[in-house]
Design a protein around this motif. Structure first.
Motif, PDB file in Angstrom:
ATOM      1  N   GLN A  13       9.817  19.561 -29.443  1.00 51.06           N
ATOM      2  CA  GLN A  13      10.604  19.217 -30.632  1.00 51.06           C
ATOM      3  C   GLN A  13      10.848  20.446 -31.504  1.00 51.06           C
ATOM      4  O   GLN A  13      11.928  20.595 -32.073  1.00 51.06           O
ATOM      5  CB  GLN A  13       9.904  18.127 -31.452  1.00 51.06           C
ATOM      6  N   SER A  17      14.488  21.577 -32.247  1.00 56.78           N
ATOM      7  CA  SER A  17      14.900  21.505 -33.651  1.00 56.78           C
ATOM      8  C   SER A  17      15.182  22.879 -34.248  1.00 56.78           C
ATOM      9  O   SER A  17      15.903  22.988 -35.231  1.00 56.78           O
ATOM     10  CB  SER A  17      13.807  20.824 -34.484  1.00 56.78           C
ATOM     11  N   ARG A  26      11.772  15.271 -37.876  1.00 57.60           N
ATOM     12  CA  ARG A  26      12.152  14.410 -36.747  1.00 57.60           C
ATOM     13  C   ARG A  26      10.996  13.535 -36.280  1.00 57.60           C
ATOM     14  O   ARG A  26      11.204  12.381 -35.913  1.00 57.60           O
ATOM     15  CB  ARG A  26      12.609  15.253 -35.556  1.00 57.60           C
TER      16      ARG A  26
END
Length: 83
Positions: A13, A17, A26
């Motif tokens: 992530q 991201s 998120r």
């Protein structure tokens, strides 16, 4: 030892991201949790995974004032910035 699945998913992530802050948003986690998971994964794999650099923004010439600031600052008429 196998890498922690949560730490691995968190790292993905962060990469997707583009930042720890965005990944935390998120994932619905605190930035410190995301950072800790990535650090733990790096320790498990015995290699750095991210390039960490300090913020490159210089401090403002004159920061907004608050009551506990030095006297010349809090006596000024400089208002808090609005954005």
């Amino acid at each position: 030892m196998r890498p922690d699945v949560d730490a691995l998913a968190t790292f993905v992530q962060v990469v997707d991201s583009g930042s720890v802050t965005a990944a935390a948003a998120r994932l619905g986690l605190a930035k410190s949790v995301v950072s800790k998971r990535v650090t733990q994964l790096e320790a498990q794999l015995a290699t750095p995974l991210l390039h960490r650099a300090p913020a490159m923004f210089p401090p403002p010439r004159r920061a907004p004032c608050w009551p506990s600031a030095p006297a010349p600052c809090w006596r000024s008429s400089t208002p808090w910035p609005t954005t």
